[in-house]
Design a protein around this motif. Structure first.
Motif, PDB file in Angstrom:
ATOM      1  N   LEU A  27      16.429  -9.158  61.323  1.00  8.58           N
ATOM      2  CA  LEU A  27      15.445  -8.069  61.349  1.00  8.58           C
ATOM      3  C   LEU A  27      15.811  -7.025  62.408  1.00  8.58           C
ATOM      4  O   LEU A  27      15.673  -5.815  62.157  1.00  8.58           O
ATOM      5  CB  LEU A  27      14.047  -8.638  61.584  1.00  8.58           C
ATOM      6  CG  LEU A  27      13.503  -9.518  60.460  1.00  8.58           C
ATOM      7  CD1 LEU A  27      12.177 -10.150  60.869  1.00  8.58           C
ATOM      8  CD2 LEU A  27      13.354  -8.734  59.169  1.00  8.58           C
ATOM      9  N   ALA A  28      16.295  -7.462  63.567  1.00  8.82           N
ATOM     10  CA  ALA A  28      16.744  -6.520  64.594  1.00  8.82           C
ATOM     11  C   ALA A  28      17.936  -5.717  64.095  1.00  8.82           C
ATOM     12  O   ALA A  28      18.031  -4.506  64.341  1.00  8.82           O
ATOM     13  CB  ALA A  28      17.110  -7.275  65.879  1.00  8.82           C
ATOM     14  N   HIS A  29      18.841  -6.374  63.372  1.00  7.95           N
ATOM     15  CA  HIS A  29      20.003  -5.698  62.796  1.00  7.95           C
ATOM     16  C   HIS A  29      19.560  -4.646  61.780  1.00  7.95           C
ATOM     17  O   HIS A  29      20.080  -3.526  61.769  1.00  7.95           O
ATOM     18  CB  HIS A  29      20.920  -6.734  62.143  1.00  7.95           C
ATOM     19  CG  HIS A  29      22.119  -6.156  61.489  1.00  7.95           C
ATOM     20  ND1 HIS A  29      23.148  -5.581  62.203  1.00  7.95           N
ATOM     21  CD2 HIS A  29      22.465  -6.045  60.173  1.00  7.95           C
ATOM     22  CE1 HIS A  29      24.070  -5.146  61.346  1.00  7.95           C
ATOM     23  NE2 HIS A  29      23.674  -5.417  60.115  1.00  7.95           N
ATOM     24  N   SER A  30      18.588  -4.988  60.967  1.00  2.00           N
ATOM     25  CA  SER A  30      18.066  -4.034  59.975  1.00  2.00           C
ATOM     26  C   SER A  30      17.427  -2.843  60.674  1.00  2.00           C
ATOM     27  O   SER A  30      17.647  -1.691  60.280  1.00  2.00           O
ATOM     28  CB  SER A  30      17.049  -4.709  59.070  1.00  2.00           C
ATOM     29  OG  SER A  30      17.645  -5.734  58.326  1.00  2.00           O
ATOM     30  N   ALA A  31      16.644  -3.108  61.698  1.00  2.00           N
ATOM     31  CA  ALA A  31      15.984  -2.016  62.441  1.00  2.00           C
ATOM     32  C   ALA A  31      17.031  -1.112  63.103  1.00  2.00           C
ATOM     33  O   ALA A  31      16.901   0.122  63.085  1.00  2.00           O
ATOM     34  CB  ALA A  31      15.032  -2.604  63.485  1.00  2.00           C
ATOM     35  N   ALA A  32      18.073  -1.692  63.658  1.00  2.00           N
ATOM     36  CA  ALA A  32      19.119  -0.903  64.297  1.00  2.00           C
ATOM     37  C   ALA A  32      19.860  -0.065  63.252  1.00  2.00           C
ATOM     38  O   ALA A  32      20.249   1.084  63.533  1.00  2.00           O
ATOM     39  CB  ALA A  32      20.101  -1.808  65.034  1.00  2.00           C
ATOM     40  N   GLY A  33      20.059  -0.601  62.063  1.00  2.00           N
ATOM     41  CA  GLY A  33      20.704   0.158  60.989  1.00  2.00           C
ATOM     42  C   GLY A  33      19.853   1.322  60.532  1.00  2.00           C
ATOM     43  O   GLY A  33      20.369   2.427  60.297  1.00  2.00           O
ATOM     44  N   ILE A  34      18.551   1.108  60.421  1.00  2.00           N
ATOM     45  CA  ILE A  34      17.648   2.191  60.029  1.00  2.00           C
ATOM     46  C   ILE A  34      17.632   3.265  61.109  1.00  2.00           C
ATOM     47  O   ILE A  34      17.631   4.463  60.802  1.00  2.00           O
ATOM     48  CB  ILE A  34      16.234   1.631  59.757  1.00  2.00           C
ATOM     49  CG1 ILE A  34      16.257   0.777  58.483  1.00  2.00           C
ATOM     50  CG2 ILE A  34      15.207   2.748  59.652  1.00  2.00           C
ATOM     51  CD1 ILE A  34      15.010  -0.040  58.246  1.00  2.00           C
ATOM     52  N   LYS A  35      17.657   2.845  62.367  1.00  2.00           N
ATOM     53  CA  LYS A  35      17.687   3.821  63.475  1.00  2.00           C
ATOM     54  C   LYS A  35      18.954   4.678  63.399  1.00  2.00           C
ATOM     55  O   LYS A  35      18.911   5.878  63.694  1.00  2.00           O
ATOM     56  CB  LYS A  35      17.625   3.076  64.808  1.00  2.00           C
ATOM     57  CG  LYS A  35      17.534   4.000  65.998  1.00  2.00           C
ATOM     58  CD  LYS A  35      17.462   3.230  67.283  1.00  2.00           C
ATOM     59  CE  LYS A  35      17.515   4.217  68.431  1.00  2.00           C
ATOM     60  NZ  LYS A  35      18.184   3.698  69.581  1.00  2.00           N
ATOM     61  N   LEU A  36      20.078   4.074  63.004  1.00  2.00           N
ATOM     62  CA  LEU A  36      21.330   4.837  62.895  1.00  2.00           C
ATOM     63  C   LEU A  36      21.230   5.950  61.845  1.00  2.00           C
ATOM     64  O   LEU A  36      21.892   6.975  61.955  1.00  2.00           O
ATOM     65  CB  LEU A  36      22.495   3.914  62.512  1.00  2.00           C
ATOM     66  CG  LEU A  36      23.119   3.098  63.617  1.00  2.00           C
ATOM     67  CD1 LEU A  36      24.196   2.184  63.060  1.00  2.00           C
ATOM     68  CD2 LEU A  36      23.691   3.981  64.703  1.00  2.00           C
ATOM     69  N   LEU A  37      20.411   5.740  60.833  1.00  2.00           N
ATOM     70  CA  LEU A  37      20.236   6.763  59.801  1.00  2.00           C
ATOM     71  C   LEU A  37      19.660   8.057  60.355  1.00  2.00           C
ATOM     72  O   LEU A  37      19.938   9.140  59.828  1.00  2.00           O
ATOM     73  CB  LEU A  37      19.332   6.248  58.675  1.00  2.00           C
ATOM     74  CG  LEU A  37      19.874   5.160  57.781  1.00  2.00           C
ATOM     75  CD1 LEU A  37      18.785   4.646  56.844  1.00  2.00           C
ATOM     76  CD2 LEU A  37      21.057   5.673  56.980  1.00  2.00           C
ATOM     77  N   PHE A  38      18.873   7.948  61.399  1.00  2.00           N
ATOM     78  CA  PHE A  38      18.169   9.117  61.934  1.00  2.00           C
ATOM     79  C   PHE A  38      18.815   9.692  63.180  1.00  2.00           C
ATOM     80  O   PHE A  38      18.246  10.529  63.854  1.00  2.00           O
ATOM     81  CB  PHE A  38      16.706   8.759  62.194  1.00  2.00           C
ATOM     82  CG  PHE A  38      15.989   8.350  60.943  1.00  2.00           C
ATOM     83  CD1 PHE A  38      15.650   9.295  59.981  1.00  2.00           C
ATOM     84  CD2 PHE A  38      15.699   7.023  60.693  1.00  2.00           C
ATOM     85  CE1 PHE A  38      15.009   8.919  58.826  1.00  2.00           C
ATOM     86  CE2 PHE A  38      15.043   6.645  59.539  1.00  2.00           C
ATOM     87  CZ  PHE A  38      14.706   7.586  58.595  1.00  2.00           C
ATOM     88  N   GLU A  39      20.016   9.223  63.517  1.00  2.00           N
ATOM     89  CA  GLU A  39      20.731   9.771  64.687  1.00  2.00           C
ATOM     90  C   GLU A  39      21.667  10.874  64.282  1.00  2.00           C
ATOM     91  O   GLU A  39      22.187  10.976  63.251  1.00  2.00           O
ATOM     92  CB  GLU A  39      21.490   8.659  65.413  1.00  2.00           C
ATOM     93  CG  GLU A  39      20.562   7.739  66.154  1.00  2.00           C
ATOM     94  CD  GLU A  39      21.323   6.677  66.945  1.00  2.00           C
ATOM     95  OE1 GLU A  39      22.563   6.629  66.930  1.00  2.00           O
ATOM     96  OE2 GLU A  39      20.642   5.895  67.602  1.00  2.00           O
TER      97      GLU A  39
END
Length: 131
Positions: A119-131
């Motif tokens: 779940l942390a990995h998924s959240a970090a991946g989603i955050k990368l989308l908005f950088e």
């Protein structure tokens, strides 16, 4: 790809493992455990393929490979999946039924930790989308 794989294969596979463990109907429980084993093996293999693609993509874009939280959680998840898979493959580290039951309990708790990292990995991946 991984955004689909984690919830469908990873989380559902973890659910099947738990369901197989607590199922009152032993026949259904055995089927759930077999599906859990097959699904998580496929998830493990596809995760390594996804990591390879992610590393290549990151390197080709000129970014540092180990810099992001996403890459660190990916490495942690792959290592944890590998350890838990080998532990299950070894017969849960026991030669007696009591030791195997205890080993299955460790496998369950470690799997729960893997879900948290997933779940942390998924959240970090989603955050990368908005950088």
């Amino acid at each position: 790809m991984m955004g689909i794989m984690v919830p469908t294969m990873g989380l559902y596979g973890a659910y099947l493992g738990w369901k197989g463990r607590v199922n009152e109907n032993k026949k259904e429980g055995v089927n759930d455990k077999k599906l859990h084993e097959n699904l998580m093996t496929a998830f493990w293999l596809l995760s390594f393929a996804g990591a390879t693609g992610g590393i290549l993509s990151t390197a080709m874009q000129g970014y540092d490979i180990g810099e992001s939280v996403h890459s660190k959680t990916a490495l942690a998840m792959l290592l944890m999946l590998t350890i838990n898979g080998f532990f299950a493959w070894s017969g849960f580290g026991g030669s007696t039924p009591k030791e195997r039951i205890q080993g299955r309990t460790y496998h369950t708790y470690f799997g729960f930790l893997i879900v948290g990292v997933m779940l942390a990995h998924s959240a970090a991946g989603i955050k990368l989308l908005f950088e």
